[in-house]
Design an enzyme around this catalytic site. Structure first.
Site, PDB file in Angstrom:
ATOM      1  N   VAL A 198      -3.410 -35.018 -17.549  1.00 36.95           N
ATOM      2  CA  VAL A 198      -2.023 -36.160 -18.542  1.00 36.95           C
ATOM      3  C   VAL A 198      -2.535 -37.677 -18.476  1.00 36.95           C
ATOM      4  O   VAL A 198      -2.294 -37.762 -19.278  1.00 36.95           O
ATOM      5  CB  VAL A 198      -0.504 -35.900 -17.991  1.00 36.95           C
ATOM      6  CG1 VAL A 198       0.500 -36.246 -18.338  1.00 36.95           C
ATOM      7  CG2 VAL A 198      -1.032 -35.346 -16.401  1.00 36.95           C
TER       8      VAL A 198
ATOM      9  N   PRO B  89       2.226 -28.925 -22.746  1.00 35.45           N
ATOM     10  CA  PRO B  89       1.983 -30.337 -21.783  1.00 35.45           C
ATOM     11  C   PRO B  89       3.067 -30.244 -20.363  1.00 35.45           C
ATOM     12  O   PRO B  89       4.524 -29.809 -20.518  1.00 35.45           O
ATOM     13  CB  PRO B  89       1.902 -31.596 -22.413  1.00 35.45           C
ATOM     14  CG  PRO B  89       1.998 -31.171 -23.421  1.00 35.45           C
ATOM     15  CD  PRO B  89       2.798 -30.018 -23.467  1.00 35.45           C
TER      16      PRO B  89
ATOM     17  N   GLY C  42       3.311  16.660  14.892  1.00 32.18           N
ATOM     18  CA  GLY C  42       3.861  16.681  16.144  1.00 32.18           C
ATOM     19  C   GLY C  42       5.619  16.217  16.139  1.00 32.18           C
ATOM     20  O   GLY C  42       6.077  16.228  17.295  1.00 32.18           O
TER      21      GLY C  42
ATOM     22  N   SER D 144       1.709  14.884   5.068  1.00 33.82           N
ATOM     23  CA  SER D 144       1.818  14.034   3.210  1.00 33.82           C
ATOM     24  C   SER D 144       1.926  12.388   4.129  1.00 33.82           C
ATOM     25  O   SER D 144       3.105  12.290   3.607  1.00 33.82           O
ATOM     26  CB  SER D 144       3.015  14.224   2.776  1.00 33.82           C
ATOM     27  OG  SER D 144       4.143  15.165   3.419  1.00 33.82           O
TER      28      SER D 144
HETATM   29  S1  ADX Z   1      -2.380  15.533   5.525  1.00 27.68           S
HETATM   30  O1  ADX Z   1      -2.300  14.286   5.878  1.00 27.68           O
HETATM   31  O2  ADX Z   1      -3.143  16.404   4.649  1.00 27.68           O
HETATM   32  O3  ADX Z   1      -1.301  16.264   4.713  1.00 27.68           O
HETATM   33  P1  ADX Z   1      -1.701  18.167   7.264  1.00 27.68           P
HETATM   34  O4  ADX Z   1      -0.927  18.423   7.500  1.00 27.68           O
HETATM   35  O5  ADX Z   1      -2.470  18.695   5.603  1.00 27.68           O
HETATM   36  O6  ADX Z   1      -2.890  16.721   6.676  1.00 27.68           O
HETATM   37  O7  ADX Z   1      -3.000  18.364   7.921  1.00 27.68           O
HETATM   38  C1  ADX Z   1      -2.243  17.815   9.694  1.00 27.68           C
HETATM   39  C2  ADX Z   1      -2.320  18.959  10.945  1.00 27.68           C
HETATM   40  O8  ADX Z   1      -4.456  18.605  10.725  1.00 27.68           O
HETATM   41  C3  ADX Z   1      -2.305  18.590  11.639  1.00 27.68           C
HETATM   42  O9  ADX Z   1      -1.001  18.890  12.392  1.00 27.68           O
HETATM   43  C4  ADX Z   1      -3.142  18.404  13.753  1.00 27.68           C
HETATM   44  O10 ADX Z   1      -3.395  20.095  13.513  1.00 27.68           O
HETATM   45  C5  ADX Z   1      -4.172  18.094  12.142  1.00 27.68           C
HETATM   46  N1  ADX Z   1      -5.364  17.216  12.726  1.00 27.68           N
HETATM   47  C6  ADX Z   1      -6.900  17.668  12.212  1.00 27.68           C
HETATM   48  N2  ADX Z   1      -7.429  16.054  12.493  1.00 27.68           N
HETATM   49  C7  ADX Z   1      -6.299  15.608  11.790  1.00 27.68           C
HETATM   50  C8  ADX Z   1      -6.396  13.576  11.686  1.00 27.68           C
HETATM   51  N3  ADX Z   1      -7.283  13.146  12.249  1.00 27.68           N
HETATM   52  N4  ADX Z   1      -5.227  13.719  10.931  1.00 27.68           N
HETATM   53  C9  ADX Z   1      -4.478  13.725  11.416  1.00 27.68           C
HETATM   54  N5  ADX Z   1      -4.129  15.279  11.421  1.00 27.68           N
HETATM   55  C10 ADX Z   1      -5.658  16.185  12.285  1.00 27.68           C
END
Ligand code: ADX
Length: 644
Positions: free
Chosen positions: A29, A105, A470, A541
């Protein structure tokens, strides 16, 4: 000028038909930028009627000497209020053409706008103060323009009146600045001595500097060329959005470069899917069969494939590079310096990617172009860095395509910096993505979905369970299947632990593998749904993107169920002892422990198994299935006049 303020605006709108060159005026400026702009407007007779008088009188009333910059300020404030001039741009005109100043400006955002490509200029006018000489900032501005690919540059050495219109002073500045620009590969087309306040060399040659033989400012600007629209470059059509109208999906965006015709085979990047353009939609005017760079367009495809915002359509032979890593020249704006290992959001056309700074290769001092090995890129600094993302990005080198080869980095919501892409040293990873199937055409089955539904007495569709390991997905899925099957429904469960022993036996738990696992499951689930089955998928997932993708295949038959349970609860349950192992470091990438779980935010049904009994959970699920899979068929009556 004989028109009113309002007419001024109108006049400018109409004059859009006239040739128009976009320029950016860069300078401090204090170096007289506002004064120059005020003068340019006045001398080119581009001011709204009465503006000059108004400002002159108001200065007089306040007992202040008139300043040309007041005029610019007045224009600016009217612009901000949208009174007489367009809110984003201001114009002045010469007999030859109109000029749009994209950085008016006082427009603090100009750096951001230029970096983002929101504003692109075809030429630049750089202002230097004759009394101060070439300062750090002038060099930085020159560097930045070069970085952003502005090739037509004129330099105005202002305030020549303050150095007695001295040729020697001008020549020294000319020499020093030309040498600097040359070192970064820029040749300024003109270097013009001016005195903006006095009107020297603005629209006509000044008698005060007879030693100067070159053009005045407007004469120089008139010699710049309009840049051609990038229609001859390869097609780049970044997807802004996908609209659904009845059965049609209209993919909308702006053609950044190239041309697109009905019947063209296009490939979407980085998803690598190929489809043929069926139509180019237009809301206001007759249907078109071709669109080109600079135009907004909505297209439909011969058959539905998954397309989303951020993808870039191109022709197959001229596709952008797919890579998860590239080198960038980066200009930094953020107060917090950029450092190795930091993560930012990268915005490239309509796409957003999460990137990490892998390496700072060098920091460039824009004043003397010295390189340093510093590992911090500070505000207003330029550096060469390597950026890496988790997923493939669709990129173009800036030297090949200026429109697609630049990007912004965001820190949270703040624009932190901008840069240009140089991916030349990195391989195209397209071959690593899905194999392209060509010459594929959908086969229409004789048995329709409706027929299957009527025979089964329920709809087919996907119940997509997600949740931590789980959380109870498998238990609920198993129980729900049993209950539905006993009622005579067609139902099946796809479970992570089972699918991973067959269909996905080649996949582990890296981000890429999980994404692929879920892609396969989504496709298989869709086939099951199409066969009329209620398919329950039970997978952690963990990623939103893959869940969204699963839904997008057939959204009307997709239902997301979040089987929720907090980490403390699932760790306490630990049915397979995996959390314990993961805590001991025996399992890598274990979701919840050392890998992400992106919580579903808009699930169709959420069941918190930490607080809900199994019976109650099943009741909720059965009600949901009844409402969404069975009731619609029941309500259609005894076969509802269906056309079997
Ligand atoms: S996902 O992430 O690709 O959706 P997905 O449901 O098929 O996972 O598999 C999860 C299962 O794989 C879990 O229930 C567990 O028994 C087993 N598993 C083994 N290693 C892993 C890990 N590193 N993280 C999560 N699950 C695992």
């Amino acid at each position: 000028m004989s028109n009113t303020s309002l007419a001024y605006k109108q006049e400018n709108v109409d004059e859009h038909q006239k040739e128009q060159l976009k320029i950016v005026i860069v300078g401090h400026v204090d170096h007289g930028k506002s004064t120059l702009v005020g003068r340019l407007f006045y001398e080119t007779d581009s001011l709204p009627e009465g503006q000059y008088e108004k400002v002159r009188q108001s200065s007089e009333r306040r007992g202040m000497p008139f300043e040309w910059s007041f005029l610019t300020d007045a224009l600016q404030s009217e612009r901000d209020q949208g009174i007489t001039v367009d809110t984003t741009q201001i114009w002045f005109k010469t007999p030859k053409r109109d000029y749009v100043i994209i950085d008016a400006p006082g427009h603090k955002e100009f750096l951001k706008n230029m970096i983002s490509g929101a504003a692109s200029s075809e030429a630049a006018l750089l202002i230097i103060d004759a009394k101060e000489g070439v300062k750090e900032q002038s060099k930085r501005h020159g560097y930045l323009l070069h970085l952003l690919g502005v090739r037509q540059i004129a330099v105005a050495v202002n305030k020549m009146d303050l150095v007695n219109y001295d040729e020697k002073t001008f020549k020294e500045i000319e020499k020093e600045y030309t040498a600097y620009l040359k070192s970064i590969g820029v040749t300024p087309k003109f270097i013009i001595p001016i005195a903006a306040r006095e009107g020297d060399n603005i629209t006509k040659k000044s008698p005060n500097m007879p030693w100067y033989k070159g053009p005045a400012i407007t004469e120089a600007l008139d010699q710049f060329q309009l840049l051609p629209a990038p229609t001859e470059l390869p097609l780049r059509f970044p997807v802004q959005d996908v609209y659904k109208f009845d059965e049609r999906r209209i993919i909308v965006g702006r053609i950044e470069s190239g041309r697109l015709k009905v019947g063209d085979k296009i490939i979407f990047n980085p998803s690598n899917r190929v489809e043929t353009v069926k139509s180019i939609e237009n809301w206001n005017s007759p249907a078109q069969t071709e669109v080109s760079a600079g135009m907004s367009a909505g297209i439909t495809l011969e058959s539905q494939i998954f397309v989303e915002r951020g993808q870039v359509a191109s022709h197959i032979d001229d596709a952008p590079k797919l890579t998860n890593i590239f080198r960038a020249k980066l200009f930094w704006l953020h107060d917090k310096p950029l450092e190795e290992g930091k993560k930012y959001k990268l915005k490239l056309a309509t796409a957003q990617y999460q990137v990490e700074v892998k390496k700072i290769e060098k920091i460039i001092d824009t004043t003397d172009l010295a390189h340093s090995d510093s590992k911090k890129l500070e505000r207003l600094g330029v550096g060469e860095v390597i950026l890496r993302s988790r997923t493939l990005m669709s990129v173009d080198d800036f030297t090949q395509n200026q429109h697609m080869g630049r990007f912004m980095l965001l820190d949270g919501y703040d624009v932190a910096g901008g840069g240009i892409i140089d991916a030349q040293d990195f391989a195209d990873q397209r071959k690593d993505t899905d194999v392209k199937s060509e010459n594929i055409k959908s086969v229409d089955f004789k048995i329709t979905r409706k027929e299957r539904e009527l025979v089964n007495g329920h709809r087919g569709g996907v119940m997509w369970f997600s949740g931590l390991s789980g959380s109870g997905k498998s238990t609920l899925a198993n129980e729900l299947m049993t209950r539905l099957y006993r009622k005579g429904y067609n139902v099946y469960v796809l479970d992570g632990d089972n699918v991973r022993q067959g269909l996905s036996a080649d996949l582990g738990f890296s981000h890429k593998d999980r994404a692929e696992n879920l892609r396969r499951v989504a496709e298989v689930a869709n086939l099951f749904a199409d066969s009329g089955t209620i398919v329950i998928t039970s997978f952690i997932s963990p990623y939103k993107k893959e869940r969204d993708h699963a839904r997008s295949i057939a959204p009307e038959n997709f239902h997301s169920v979040y089987v929720k349970a907090d980490l403390a609860t699932v760790e306490a349950r630990d049915p397979k002892g995996l959390y314990k192992k993961a805590r001991k470091g025996e399992i890598k990438n274990f979701t919840g422990v050392n890998d992400v779980f992106e919580e579903p935010e808009n699930a169709d049904l959420t069941i918190d198994t930490a607080t809900t009994t199994l019976d109650r959970s099943i009741e909720l699920l059965m009600t949901y299935v009844d409402e969404n899979f069975i009731k619609p068929i029941r309500d259609a009556g005894d076969f509802g006049g269906a056309d079997i």
